[in-house]
Design an enzyme around this catalytic site. Structure first.
Site, PDB file in Angstrom:
ATOM      1  N   LYS A  13      22.459  70.848  38.371  1.00 13.38           N
ATOM      2  CA  LYS A  13      21.944  70.368  37.083  1.00 13.38           C
ATOM      3  C   LYS A  13      23.007  69.578  36.314  1.00 13.38           C
ATOM      4  O   LYS A  13      22.752  68.469  35.859  1.00 13.38           O
ATOM      5  CB  LYS A  13      21.457  71.547  36.218  1.00 13.38           C
ATOM      6  CG  LYS A  13      20.360  72.381  36.875  1.00 13.38           C
ATOM      7  CD  LYS A  13      19.874  73.505  35.964  1.00 13.38           C
ATOM      8  CE  LYS A  13      20.937  74.541  35.627  1.00 13.38           C
ATOM      9  NZ  LYS A  13      21.410  75.334  36.771  1.00 13.38           N
ATOM     10  N   ARG A  89      15.174  79.160  29.636  1.00 14.68           N
ATOM     11  CA  ARG A  89      15.453  79.978  30.808  1.00 14.68           C
ATOM     12  C   ARG A  89      14.579  81.220  30.858  1.00 14.68           C
ATOM     13  O   ARG A  89      14.731  82.036  31.776  1.00 14.68           O
ATOM     14  CB  ARG A  89      16.909  80.432  30.749  1.00 14.68           C
ATOM     15  CG  ARG A  89      17.857  79.697  31.675  1.00 14.68           C
ATOM     16  CD  ARG A  89      19.225  80.286  31.433  1.00 14.68           C
ATOM     17  NE  ARG A  89      20.144  80.117  32.493  1.00 14.68           N
ATOM     18  CZ  ARG A  89      21.099  79.178  32.533  1.00 14.68           C
ATOM     19  NH1 ARG A  89      21.171  78.261  31.586  1.00 14.68           N
ATOM     20  NH2 ARG A  89      21.949  79.155  33.518  1.00 14.68           N
ATOM     21  N   ARG A 128      33.110  75.324  42.411  1.00 15.58           N
ATOM     22  CA  ARG A 128      32.945  74.398  41.285  1.00 15.58           C
ATOM     23  C   ARG A 128      34.233  74.302  40.467  1.00 15.58           C
ATOM     24  O   ARG A 128      34.868  75.309  40.169  1.00 15.58           O
ATOM     25  CB  ARG A 128      31.796  74.882  40.403  1.00 15.58           C
ATOM     26  CG  ARG A 128      31.719  74.176  39.050  1.00 15.58           C
ATOM     27  CD  ARG A 128      30.369  74.257  38.430  1.00 15.58           C
ATOM     28  NE  ARG A 128      29.897  75.604  38.205  1.00 15.58           N
ATOM     29  CZ  ARG A 128      28.650  75.890  37.839  1.00 15.58           C
ATOM     30  NH1 ARG A 128      27.763  74.924  37.692  1.00 15.58           N
ATOM     31  NH2 ARG A 128      28.285  77.139  37.632  1.00 15.58           N
ATOM     32  N   ARG A 160      35.344  78.083  35.824  1.00 12.50           N
ATOM     33  CA  ARG A 160      34.701  78.942  34.820  1.00 12.50           C
ATOM     34  C   ARG A 160      34.924  80.410  35.150  1.00 12.50           C
ATOM     35  O   ARG A 160      34.872  80.795  36.304  1.00 12.50           O
ATOM     36  CB  ARG A 160      33.194  78.659  34.812  1.00 12.50           C
ATOM     37  CG  ARG A 160      32.805  77.665  33.748  1.00 12.50           C
ATOM     38  CD  ARG A 160      31.416  77.188  33.933  1.00 12.50           C
ATOM     39  NE  ARG A 160      30.413  78.257  34.049  1.00 12.50           N
ATOM     40  CZ  ARG A 160      29.123  78.027  34.184  1.00 12.50           C
ATOM     41  NH1 ARG A 160      28.670  76.798  34.223  1.00 12.50           N
ATOM     42  NH2 ARG A 160      28.277  79.027  34.270  1.00 12.50           N
ATOM     43  N   ARG A 171      23.828  86.479  38.218  1.00 14.08           N
ATOM     44  CA  ARG A 171      23.237  85.256  37.672  1.00 14.08           C
ATOM     45  C   ARG A 171      22.024  84.824  38.499  1.00 14.08           C
ATOM     46  O   ARG A 171      21.022  84.371  37.943  1.00 14.08           O
ATOM     47  CB  ARG A 171      24.288  84.150  37.600  1.00 14.08           C
ATOM     48  CG  ARG A 171      25.254  84.393  36.439  1.00 14.08           C
ATOM     49  CD  ARG A 171      26.514  83.566  36.541  1.00 14.08           C
ATOM     50  NE  ARG A 171      26.255  82.150  36.512  1.00 14.08           N
ATOM     51  CZ  ARG A 171      27.116  81.230  36.963  1.00 14.08           C
ATOM     52  NH1 ARG A 171      28.268  81.599  37.480  1.00 14.08           N
ATOM     53  NH2 ARG A 171      26.813  79.957  36.884  1.00 14.08           N
TER      54      ARG A 171
HETATM   55  P1  ADP Z   1      24.479  73.696  37.869  1.00 18.45           P
HETATM   56  O1  ADP Z   1      24.780  72.914  36.604  1.00 18.45           O
HETATM   57  O2  ADP Z   1      23.055  73.584  38.284  1.00 18.45           O
HETATM   58  O3  ADP Z   1      24.943  75.107  37.803  1.00 18.45           O
HETATM   59  P2  ADP Z   1      26.505  71.961  39.109  1.00 18.45           P
HETATM   60  O4  ADP Z   1      25.995  70.589  38.880  1.00 18.45           O
HETATM   61  O5  ADP Z   1      27.646  72.408  38.306  1.00 18.45           O
HETATM   62  O6  ADP Z   1      25.282  73.014  39.057  1.00 18.45           O
HETATM   63  O7  ADP Z   1      26.850  72.078  40.677  1.00 18.45           O
HETATM   64  C1  ADP Z   1      27.431  73.262  41.215  1.00 18.45           C
HETATM   65  C2  ADP Z   1      28.533  72.883  42.213  1.00 18.45           C
HETATM   66  O8  ADP Z   1      27.935  72.300  43.377  1.00 18.45           O
HETATM   67  C3  ADP Z   1      29.517  71.848  41.659  1.00 18.45           C
HETATM   68  O9  ADP Z   1      30.801  72.152  42.148  1.00 18.45           O
HETATM   69  C4  ADP Z   1      29.004  70.527  42.238  1.00 18.45           C
HETATM   70  O10 ADP Z   1      30.066  69.597  42.447  1.00 18.45           O
HETATM   71  C5  ADP Z   1      28.376  70.957  43.564  1.00 18.45           C
HETATM   72  N1  ADP Z   1      27.173  70.164  43.893  1.00 18.45           N
HETATM   73  C6  ADP Z   1      26.239  69.667  43.048  1.00 18.45           C
HETATM   74  N2  ADP Z   1      25.264  69.012  43.716  1.00 18.45           N
HETATM   75  C7  ADP Z   1      25.586  69.103  45.038  1.00 18.45           C
HETATM   76  C8  ADP Z   1      24.965  68.608  46.254  1.00 18.45           C
HETATM   77  N3  ADP Z   1      23.824  67.903  46.217  1.00 18.45           N
HETATM   78  N4  ADP Z   1      25.575  68.903  47.433  1.00 18.45           N
HETATM   79  C9  ADP Z   1      26.730  69.627  47.457  1.00 18.45           C
HETATM   80  N5  ADP Z   1      27.362  70.106  46.346  1.00 18.45           N
HETATM   81  C10 ADP Z   1      26.803  69.844  45.155  1.00 18.45           C
HETATM   82  P1  ADP Z   2      24.748  77.355  35.307  1.00 18.96           P
HETATM   83  O1  ADP Z   2      24.708  75.875  35.011  1.00 18.96           O
HETATM   84  O2  ADP Z   2      25.747  77.691  36.335  1.00 18.96           O
HETATM   85  O3  ADP Z   2      23.408  77.926  35.593  1.00 18.96           O
HETATM   86  P2  ADP Z   2      25.130  77.651  32.434  1.00 18.96           P
HETATM   87  O4  ADP Z   2      26.370  76.919  32.060  1.00 18.96           O
HETATM   88  O5  ADP Z   2      23.850  76.955  32.187  1.00 18.96           O
HETATM   89  O6  ADP Z   2      25.242  78.070  33.973  1.00 18.96           O
HETATM   90  O7  ADP Z   2      25.072  79.067  31.710  1.00 18.96           O
HETATM   91  C1  ADP Z   2      26.159  79.936  31.681  1.00 18.96           C
HETATM   92  C2  ADP Z   2      25.772  81.218  30.962  1.00 18.96           C
HETATM   93  O8  ADP Z   2      25.428  80.932  29.589  1.00 18.96           O
HETATM   94  C3  ADP Z   2      24.565  81.932  31.526  1.00 18.96           C
HETATM   95  O9  ADP Z   2      24.902  82.792  32.607  1.00 18.96           O
HETATM   96  C4  ADP Z   2      24.071  82.722  30.291  1.00 18.96           C
HETATM   97  O10 ADP Z   2      24.876  83.867  30.057  1.00 18.96           O
HETATM   98  C5  ADP Z   2      24.338  81.735  29.157  1.00 18.96           C
HETATM   99  N1  ADP Z   2      23.171  80.873  28.898  1.00 18.96           N
HETATM  100  C6  ADP Z   2      23.119  79.524  29.033  1.00 18.96           C
HETATM  101  N2  ADP Z   2      21.903  79.062  28.700  1.00 18.96           N
HETATM  102  C7  ADP Z   2      21.150  80.138  28.359  1.00 18.96           C
HETATM  103  C8  ADP Z   2      19.795  80.329  27.942  1.00 18.96           C
HETATM  104  N3  ADP Z   2      18.945  79.300  27.808  1.00 18.96           N
HETATM  105  N4  ADP Z   2      19.390  81.595  27.680  1.00 18.96           N
HETATM  106  C9  ADP Z   2      20.205  82.646  27.799  1.00 18.96           C
HETATM  107  N5  ADP Z   2      21.480  82.535  28.212  1.00 18.96           N
HETATM  108  C10 ADP Z   2      21.964  81.293  28.483  1.00 18.96           C
END
Ligand code: ADP
Ligand code: ADP
Ligand code: ZN
Length: 216
Positions: A13, A89, A128, A160, A171
């Site tokens: 994302k 979420r 990541r 992180r 998660r």
């Molecule tokens: P999210 O915001 O959904 O948690 P991220 O965009 O931070 O996910 O991606 C999670 C990890 O996976 C990051 O280290 C990113 O560089 C990697 N990543 C994202 N998209 C891809 C993909 N299509 N193939 C391989 N690795 C990816």
């Molecule tokens: P990822 O992209 O890896 O899914 P986020 O950065 O979006 O993680 O979220 C990190 C943490 O922040 C979550 O595990 C949760 O604790 C909190 N969080 C983020 N967005 C929300 C939401 N919409 N509702 C509840 N908790 C949230």
């Protein structure tokens, strides 16, 4: 354009959000980023959110919804629209968002879901690396030119606190139980668009652009 981007932790994302902003100029609103900024600044909200985030649990809906309401009341979202990343979420959050929008006779254009097999997510999350400028990398799948340094701004990358294997399990369980029902919620509303997030980053971006061009 007003959209939300959905998908489990590690789906891509944040990575794709950067690309969406580049092309469509929408304001990127990541609730995870806002919570982390509050944590860092030791605000009352940050202090409350920390106990949940550290464990990989969702922050309670009332705190989260209030925070998003404040953010959407700011002027910058009015010009080009916005993309919510990490919100809603839960079904309660989705209902609250619909309520906020309908109060302004507005609605979402699209719920963009990035689908990825759970088996791939842990490796993505533990590898990541992030930059304070918002850029996101992966040690193997999307490494910066110079190890540990951001290509865009030269700052040092960091990991992180909640990107550890133990927390990732929780998660993913939270996602499965509380967030996954949103896929059907938006399907029923007729605004769900799904893309396969298992391809290379650039291919996923191209697929997303093909979808979002429909809403320009
Ligand atoms: P999210 O915001 O959904 O948690 P991220 O965009 O931070 O996910 O991606 C999670 C990890 O996976 C990051 O280290 C990113 O560089 C990697 N990543 C994202 N998209 C891809 C993909 N299509 N193939 C391989 N690795 C990816
Ligand atoms: P990822 O992209 O890896 O899914 P986020 O950065 O979006 O993680 O979220 C990190 C943490 O922040 C979550 O595990 C949760 O604790 C909190 N969080 C983020 N967005 C929300 C939401 N919409 N509702 C509840 N908790 C949230
Ligand atoms: Zn940077």
């Amino acid at each position: 354009m007003k959209l939300i981007i959905l998908g489990p932790p590690g789906a891509g994302k944040g990575t794709q959000a950067e690309k969406i902003v580049e092309k469509y100029n929408v304001v990127h609103i990541s609730t995870g980023d806002i919570f982390r900024a509050n944590l860092k600044g030791n605000t009352p909200l940050g202090i409350k959110a920390k106990e949940y985030m550290d464990k990989g649990l969702l922050v309670p809906d009332d705190l989260t919804v209030e925070m998003v309401k404040d953010r959407l009341a700011q002027d910058d979202v009015k010009a080009n629209g916005y993309m919510l990343d990490g919100f809603p979420r839960t079904l309660a959050q989705a209902g609250a968002l619909d309520q906020m929008l309908s109060e302004q006779s507005d609605k979402l254009d699209c719920a963009l879901a990035i689908t990825v097999d759970y088996k791939l997510l842990t490796e993505r999350i533990v590898g990541r690396r992030l930059c304070k400028c918002g850029a996101s990398y992966h040690v193997s799948f999307n490494p910066p030119a110079k190890e540990g340094i951001c290509d865009k701004c030269g700052a040092e990358l960091y990991q992180r606190d909640d990107d550890k294997e133990e927390t990732v399990v929780t998660r993913l369980e939270e996602y499965d139980e509380k967030t996954l029902p949103l896929i059907n919620y938006y399907k029923d509303k007729g605004i769900l668009r799904e893309v396969n997030g298992q391809k290379d980053i650039a291919e996923v971006t191209a697929d997303i652009y093909a979808v979002l061009d429909d809403y320009r």
